[in-house]
Design a protein around this motif. Structure first.
Motif, PDB file in Angstrom:
ATOM      1  N   ARG A  14      38.023  -0.493 -39.818  1.00 26.79           N
ATOM      2  CA  ARG A  14      39.553  -0.312 -40.362  1.00 26.79           C
ATOM      3  C   ARG A  14      39.212   0.556 -41.994  1.00 26.79           C
ATOM      4  NH1 ARG A  14      43.963  -4.013 -41.747  1.00 26.79           N
ATOM      5  NH2 ARG A  14      43.201  -5.526 -43.378  1.00 26.79           N
ATOM      6  N   PRO A  15      40.341   1.483 -42.027  1.00 28.34           N
ATOM      7  CA  PRO A  15      39.995   2.099 -43.147  1.00 28.34           C
ATOM      8  C   PRO A  15      40.015   1.063 -43.857  1.00 28.34           C
ATOM      9  CG  PRO A  15      42.002   3.160 -42.238  1.00 28.34           C
ATOM     10  CD  PRO A  15      41.649   2.443 -40.901  1.00 28.34           C
ATOM     11  N   TYR A  24      31.857   3.265 -48.688  1.00 31.93           N
ATOM     12  CA  TYR A  24      30.157   2.859 -47.850  1.00 31.93           C
ATOM     13  C   TYR A  24      30.538   3.670 -46.920  1.00 31.93           C
ATOM     14  CZ  TYR A  24      26.657   1.089 -44.887  1.00 31.93           C
ATOM     15  OH  TYR A  24      26.118   1.190 -43.641  1.00 31.93           O
ATOM     16  N   GLU A  25      31.926   3.360 -45.842  1.00 27.43           N
ATOM     17  CA  GLU A  25      32.056   4.289 -44.616  1.00 27.43           C
ATOM     18  C   GLU A  25      31.539   5.036 -44.843  1.00 27.43           C
ATOM     19  OE1 GLU A  25      32.563   2.352 -41.595  1.00 27.43           O
ATOM     20  OE2 GLU A  25      32.629   0.139 -43.602  1.00 27.43           O
ATOM     21  N   ALA A  26      31.867   6.415 -46.228  1.00 27.34           N
ATOM     22  CA  ALA A  26      31.719   7.971 -46.076  1.00 27.34           C
ATOM     23  C   ALA A  26      30.612   8.072 -46.159  1.00 27.34           C
ATOM     24  CB  ALA A  26      32.503   8.734 -47.189  1.00 27.34           C
ATOM     25  N   LEU A  27      29.443   7.421 -46.938  1.00 23.68           N
ATOM     26  CA  LEU A  27      28.285   7.370 -46.711  1.00 23.68           C
ATOM     27  C   LEU A  27      27.790   6.752 -45.298  1.00 23.68           C
ATOM     28  CD1 LEU A  27      25.129   7.039 -48.229  1.00 23.68           C
ATOM     29  CD2 LEU A  27      25.703   5.069 -48.144  1.00 23.68           C
ATOM     30  N   PHE A  28      28.033   5.689 -44.634  1.00 26.23           N
ATOM     31  CA  PHE A  28      27.434   5.565 -43.028  1.00 26.23           C
ATOM     32  C   PHE A  28      28.107   6.875 -41.699  1.00 26.23           C
ATOM     33  CE2 PHE A  28      28.485   3.906 -39.101  1.00 26.23           C
ATOM     34  CZ  PHE A  28      27.671   2.812 -38.745  1.00 26.23           C
ATOM     35  N   ASP A  29      29.128   7.272 -42.701  1.00 24.65           N
ATOM     36  CA  ASP A  29      29.331   8.164 -41.408  1.00 24.65           C
ATOM     37  C   ASP A  29      28.763   9.570 -41.552  1.00 24.65           C
ATOM     38  OD1 ASP A  29      31.804   7.106 -40.381  1.00 24.65           O
ATOM     39  OD2 ASP A  29      33.107   7.884 -41.069  1.00 24.65           O
ATOM     40  N   ARG A  30      28.916  10.211 -42.775  1.00 28.50           N
ATOM     41  CA  ARG A  30      27.485  11.258 -42.888  1.00 28.50           C
ATOM     42  C   ARG A  30      25.957  10.710 -43.213  1.00 28.50           C
ATOM     43  NH1 ARG A  30      29.649  11.245 -47.894  1.00 28.50           N
ATOM     44  NH2 ARG A  30      27.793  10.495 -49.078  1.00 28.50           N
ATOM     45  N   SER A  34      24.393  10.891 -38.397  1.00 24.74           N
ATOM     46  CA  SER A  34      23.839  12.071 -37.837  1.00 24.74           C
ATOM     47  C   SER A  34      22.775  12.307 -37.555  1.00 24.74           C
ATOM     48  CB  SER A  34      23.690  13.095 -39.523  1.00 24.74           C
ATOM     49  OG  SER A  34      22.940  12.117 -39.902  1.00 24.74           O
ATOM     50  N   LEU A  35      22.308  10.551 -37.477  1.00 27.38           N
ATOM     51  CA  LEU A  35      21.680  10.121 -36.534  1.00 27.38           C
ATOM     52  C   LEU A  35      21.687   9.185 -35.265  1.00 27.38           C
ATOM     53  CD1 LEU A  35      18.425   9.590 -36.945  1.00 27.38           C
ATOM     54  CD2 LEU A  35      18.421   7.210 -37.948  1.00 27.38           C
ATOM     55  N   PHE A  36      22.427   8.617 -35.116  1.00 28.65           N
ATOM     56  CA  PHE A  36      22.928   7.979 -34.182  1.00 28.65           C
ATOM     57  C   PHE A  36      24.079   8.230 -33.681  1.00 28.65           C
ATOM     58  CE2 PHE A  36      20.958   4.067 -36.465  1.00 28.65           C
ATOM     59  CZ  PHE A  36      19.502   4.210 -35.960  1.00 28.65           C
ATOM     60  N   ASP A  37      24.450   8.146 -32.533  1.00 24.99           N
ATOM     61  CA  ASP A  37      26.051   8.236 -31.467  1.00 24.99           C
ATOM     62  C   ASP A  37      26.882   6.882 -32.026  1.00 24.99           C
ATOM     63  OD1 ASP A  37      24.996  10.639 -30.760  1.00 24.99           O
ATOM     64  OD2 ASP A  37      23.920   9.639 -28.422  1.00 24.99           O
ATOM     65  N   VAL A  38      27.862   7.202 -32.906  1.00 30.70           N
ATOM     66  CA  VAL A  38      28.270   6.064 -33.328  1.00 30.70           C
ATOM     67  C   VAL A  38      29.607   6.103 -32.744  1.00 30.70           C
ATOM     68  CG1 VAL A  38      29.143   5.372 -35.859  1.00 30.70           C
ATOM     69  CG2 VAL A  38      26.663   6.387 -35.231  1.00 30.70           C
ATOM     70  N   SER A  39      30.272   5.269 -31.817  1.00 32.17           N
ATOM     71  CA  SER A  39      31.884   5.517 -31.839  1.00 32.17           C
ATOM     72  C   SER A  39      32.521   4.784 -32.656  1.00 32.17           C
ATOM     73  CB  SER A  39      31.679   5.137 -30.763  1.00 32.17           C
ATOM     74  OG  SER A  39      31.468   3.881 -29.897  1.00 32.17           O
ATOM     75  N   ILE A  40      33.861   4.984 -33.545  1.00 32.15           N
ATOM     76  CA  ILE A  40      34.168   4.324 -34.180  1.00 32.15           C
ATOM     77  C   ILE A  40      35.740   3.471 -33.109  1.00 32.15           C
ATOM     78  CG2 ILE A  40      35.866   3.776 -35.935  1.00 32.15           C
ATOM     79  CD1 ILE A  40      33.019   4.534 -36.633  1.00 32.15           C
ATOM     80  N   ALA A  41      35.505   1.849 -33.276  1.00 29.57           N
ATOM     81  CA  ALA A  41      36.794   0.970 -32.568  1.00 29.57           C
ATOM     82  C   ALA A  41      37.677   0.337 -34.029  1.00 29.57           C
ATOM     83  CB  ALA A  41      35.929   0.195 -31.973  1.00 29.57           C
ATOM     84  N   PRO A 150      12.873 -13.384 -38.693  1.00 29.40           N
ATOM     85  CA  PRO A 150      12.543 -12.559 -37.967  1.00 29.40           C
ATOM     86  C   PRO A 150      13.434 -11.540 -37.473  1.00 29.40           C
ATOM     87  CG  PRO A 150      12.294 -14.856 -37.253  1.00 29.40           C
ATOM     88  CD  PRO A 150      13.044 -14.899 -39.008  1.00 29.40           C
ATOM     89  N   PHE A 151      14.434 -11.221 -37.902  1.00 32.44           N
ATOM     90  CA  PHE A 151      15.903 -10.623 -37.008  1.00 32.44           C
ATOM     91  C   PHE A 151      16.061 -10.026 -38.426  1.00 32.44           C
ATOM     92  CE2 PHE A 151      16.606 -14.335 -35.053  1.00 32.44           C
ATOM     93  CZ  PHE A 151      16.689 -14.049 -33.693  1.00 32.44           C
ATOM     94  N   VAL A 152      15.454  -9.116 -40.207  1.00 36.05           N
ATOM     95  CA  VAL A 152      15.557  -9.131 -41.024  1.00 36.05           C
ATOM     96  C   VAL A 152      15.021  -8.009 -41.072  1.00 36.05           C
ATOM     97  CG1 VAL A 152      16.204  -8.900 -43.950  1.00 36.05           C
ATOM     98  CG2 VAL A 152      17.059 -10.879 -41.887  1.00 36.05           C
ATOM     99  N   ARG A 153      15.639  -6.858 -41.347  1.00 35.56           N
ATOM    100  CA  ARG A 153      14.942  -5.703 -41.613  1.00 35.56           C
ATOM    101  C   ARG A 153      14.849  -5.677 -43.003  1.00 35.56           C
ATOM    102  NH1 ARG A 153      12.738  -7.855 -38.078  1.00 35.56           N
ATOM    103  NH2 ARG A 153      12.183  -6.942 -35.983  1.00 35.56           N
ATOM    104  N   THR A 154      14.794  -4.780 -44.024  1.00 33.71           N
ATOM    105  CA  THR A 154      14.799  -4.085 -45.198  1.00 33.71           C
ATOM    106  C   THR A 154      14.568  -2.235 -45.163  1.00 33.71           C
ATOM    107  OG1 THR A 154      13.006  -6.020 -46.306  1.00 33.71           O
ATOM    108  CG2 THR A 154      14.172  -4.183 -47.786  1.00 33.71           C
ATOM    109  N   ILE A 155      15.572  -2.172 -45.249  1.00 32.33           N
ATOM    110  CA  ILE A 155      16.216  -0.520 -45.404  1.00 32.33           C
ATOM    111  C   ILE A 155      17.259  -0.601 -46.172  1.00 32.33           C
ATOM    112  CG2 ILE A 155      15.982   1.356 -44.623  1.00 32.33           C
ATOM    113  CD1 ILE A 155      15.944  -0.264 -41.294  1.00 32.33           C
ATOM    114  N   PRO A 156      16.694   0.119 -47.329  1.00 33.21           N
ATOM    115  CA  PRO A 156      17.806   0.314 -48.632  1.00 33.21           C
ATOM    116  C   PRO A 156      18.947   1.817 -48.074  1.00 33.21           C
ATOM    117  CG  PRO A 156      16.038   0.716 -49.633  1.00 33.21           C
ATOM    118  CD  PRO A 156      15.282   0.790 -48.028  1.00 33.21           C
ATOM    119  N   HIS A 157      20.240   2.236 -48.946  1.00 39.67           N
ATOM    120  CA  HIS A 157      21.389   2.545 -47.993  1.00 39.67           C
ATOM    121  C   HIS A 157      20.246   4.200 -48.712  1.00 39.67           C
ATOM    122  CE1 HIS A 157      23.406  -1.097 -47.254  1.00 39.67           C
ATOM    123  NE2 HIS A 157      24.459  -1.104 -48.952  1.00 39.67           N
TER     124      HIS A 157
END
Length: 661
Positions: A14-15, A24-30, A34-41, A150-157
């Motif tokens: 939610r906002p 971060y949400e602005a970063l996520f959207d931008r 742009s990389l994935f098909d993102v739907s917002i619930a 095993p489930f962790v991936r290190t990827i910076p923002h």
């Protein structure tokens, strides 16, 4: 990549109210949008649709059916920071549904999710992905619970660089930008400016950017007021400026571009990927940070890191020395790294570098989820809530719960979290603490001291040898366990002292005083320090109504050592126990001695207020002294109800003195 092969991500949010979350949400959207098909619930609507009405008990079987329906066609569901506390519940119903949708959890604050890691580790399925935004965040998760590695991936923002703005002034300047909060150590950088002036560096100015209401306080936050008082007392008004919020990329670019160095100090457990250092380095400005958590990963070789030290006292903590901050600022101004080096370091966080890593990690996870590996079965009734290894393996109070018991405590707390989204408590409305919230809070207090040492790369604090053996896991057969009984069992079981003390603290607050007394005796035998024992004996005596004993214990604890800035709990306890014992004046020497040394620390406002109240109640103190103490408290706290109440008390005392005269 064809459109049909794009990954489908369901973002549940939610906002946000927090500025960092908004960024971060602005970063996520931008970027990720742009990389994935993102739907917002919508957070509340989606949880209501899947979990059912918040007023009804969770039915996992029905919720599993609804989860499958509301995640159909999605490769991943990605909860926002507000929804992360529900992640164990969502994984449980995902597994019940035998759904192929996988979790994508971006662990902004890996050290704050200890309760969630404990519940999630047996529920994670092949293809679930936890993104650690820094190597430090990854290490935090592994230190807490190696089973999750095993489930962790290190990827910076992904961080697009700001455009460097023309510099408006030639005056040498250092700036900080972020949350104006005590854990960001703004007070230490202000003190460092006074030290630099004493060393002869009189041409340096400091600008502090950030919301002065800490994101919602009416008027300036008390921490802001404390900073202003410190600036005034140190006569830094012409050198230190509280600039207020700096919003938007253009404003940030101008603010950072006008600096010779950026200061980004922090001792918060949530500092897994500080963004301001990346933004500053991206325009060529070096950074002074703390040698702490994710700051090492973002500052790198393009700045200096201030050492973090452990503090002693009733509440374990960490801090930095203002002299070390001054040293780092002076050194960096004298010999800054090359601008090109700073820009090159920051370029590793650019979207064109980071986004392919996101794509590769999630595509690999999707393929794993399509394989033969099934989602985990429901954990066995005898499975302990503690993982097999890591800091959580002996953490109180996990060590006396089964996993299923912990999950049963988790469910009502999830409902409470959801109620908080829909209708935050009005002022004055009492908050009813669920047992799940209680256990979660104790666990955080238990683990935080060890995590702080991990983040600061410090050796574990010396503790007395622990008794051999392990607690006996008692599995409840007739419903939820008695949480006070379990806390008492954990407090008296072998294990790290901070967790056992956290259980003791909760037992006292619950009124389980017999159990608390037994726990305190066991802690004394196991090496709890004398000053801490005096503090907790005073708390226990106060809870029993034994006011004279409480005061004696409190004064004894205060007299065992020279009280430091972090010992404010001891000072305030002395004030309270003295009033309850009918001897309010007995506390004044300790209160005033501490305040003389720390007149405008972040906790000085409440201590000045304690001095005011104790002075008034002593009966032999001139009202003018209480008035002076109140003025100091008011300057540090603002016009809060406690100040208004004391103003009335002081006015009555002045009138009484006038009548006698």
């Amino acid at each position: 990549m064809s459109v049909r092969s794009r990954l489908r991500v369901l973002r549940i949010r939610r906002p946000p109210n927090l500025l960092t979350a908004q960024a971060y949400e602005a970063l996520f959207d931008r970027q990720l949008g742009s990389l994935f098909d993102v739907s917002i619930a919508s957070l509340e609507e989606w949880c209501n649709a899947v979990l059912g009405p918040v007023a009804q008990p969770h039915d996992l079987a029905d919720a599993a059916v609804r989860f499958a329906k509301h995640t159909a066609g999605c490769d991943f569901f990605c909860p926002s920071y507000e929804c992360i506390p529900l992640a164990p519940l969502l994984l449980a119903i995902r597994n019940r549904a035998r759904s192929s949708t996988r979790l994508l959890l971006i662990a902004h604050a890996a050290g704050a999710y200890v309760f969630e890691w404990a519940l999630m580790h047996p529920l994670l399925a092949e293809g679930d992905v936890i993104i650690a935004p820094s190597e430090s965040a990854r290490r935090t998760i592994v230190v807490l619970c190696p089973a999750i590695e095993p489930f962790v991936r290190t990827i910076p923002h992904p961080m697009a660089p700001l455009a460097r703005a023309p510099r408006a002034s030639s005056t040498r300047a250092v700036v900080s930008l972020g949350r104006v909060h005590a854990e960001k150590l703004i007070h230490r950088q202000v003190e460092a400016m006074a030290i630099l002036r004493a060393r002869g560096l009189r041409d340096v100015r400091m600008r502090i950017g950030g919301a002065l209401d800490d994101g919602g306080w009416t008027g300036p936050h008390p921490y802001t007021l404390a900073l202003r008082e410190k600036v005034r007392r140190l006569r830094l008004d012409d050198r230190v400026e509280l600039s207020g919020p700096i919003r938007g990329d253009d404003a940030k670019s101008v603010f950072l571009s006008g600096a010779d160095a950026v200061i980004n100090l922090s001792i918060t457990l949530e500092e897994s990927f500080p963004k301001t250092p990346v933004e500053a380095l991206g325009i060529g400005v070096p950074v002074v940070g703390t040698d702490w958590n994710g700051l090492r990963d973002t500052v790198g070789p393009c700045g200096l890191l201030v050492p973090v030290r452990a503090t002693t006292g009733v509440v374990s903590g960490v801090d930095v020395d203002a002299d070390d901050v001054a040293d780092a600022i002076e050194s960096l101004l004298a010999s800054p790294p090359d601008q090109a080096q700073c820009v090159a370091w920051a370029s590793q966080f650019a979207p064109e570098v980071i986004l392919p890593r996101y794509r590769a990690a999630l595509e690999d996870a999707r393929e794993r989820a399509r394989g033969p590996a099934a989602v985990p079965e429901w954990p066995e009734a005898t499975l302990s809530a503690t993982p097999a290894a890591g800091l959580l393996s002996d953490a109180a109070p996990l060590n006396v719960f089964s996993w299923r018991e912990l999950f049963e405590l988790h469910l009502p707390w999830c409902a409470d979290v959801r109620r908080g989204w829909a209708a935050p408590l009005a002022d004055g409305t009492p908050h009813i603490v669920t047992h799940g919230e209680r256990v979660r809070g104790v666990l955080l207090k238990a683990v935080n001291p060890a995590l702080q040492l991990v983040f600061a790369k410090l050796e574990p604090r010396d503790v007395a040898p622990q008794r051999a053996g392990s607690p006996v896991l008692v599995v409840a057969r007739d419903g939820a366990p008695s949480v006070p009984d379990r806390l008492a069992q954990s407090a008296m079981s072998p294990g790290p002292l901070p967790g056992r003390v956290a259980c003791l603290m909760e037992l006292i607050s619950l009124g389980a005083l017999t159990e608390a007394a037994c726990a305190l005796d066991t802690l004394a035998a196991d090496g709890l320090t004398s000053s801490a024992l005096s503090y907790w004996r005073a708390e226990l005596s106060s809870a029993r109504g034994e006011s004279a004993d409480a005061l004696a214990c409190s004064l004894a604890g205060a007299g065992m050592q020279t009280l430091g800035e972090s010992d404010w709990p001891i000072v305030r306890q002395v004030a309270r126990t003295a009033r309850r014992a009918g001897s309010p004046g007995a506390a004044l020497p300790a209160l005033l001695a501490w305040l003389e040394r720390f007149p405008d620390a972040q906790e000085s406002g409440p201590v000045w207020l304690e001095a005011c109240v104790n002075s008034l109640r002593a009966g032999d103190q001139p009202a003018v002294l209480a008035e002076r103490y109140l003025a100091r408290a008011s300057a540090l706290l603002g016009d809060v109800p406690a100040i208004q109440k004391c103003e009335h008390m002081v006015a009555l005392a002045r009138r009484a003195e006038a009548l006698v005269a």
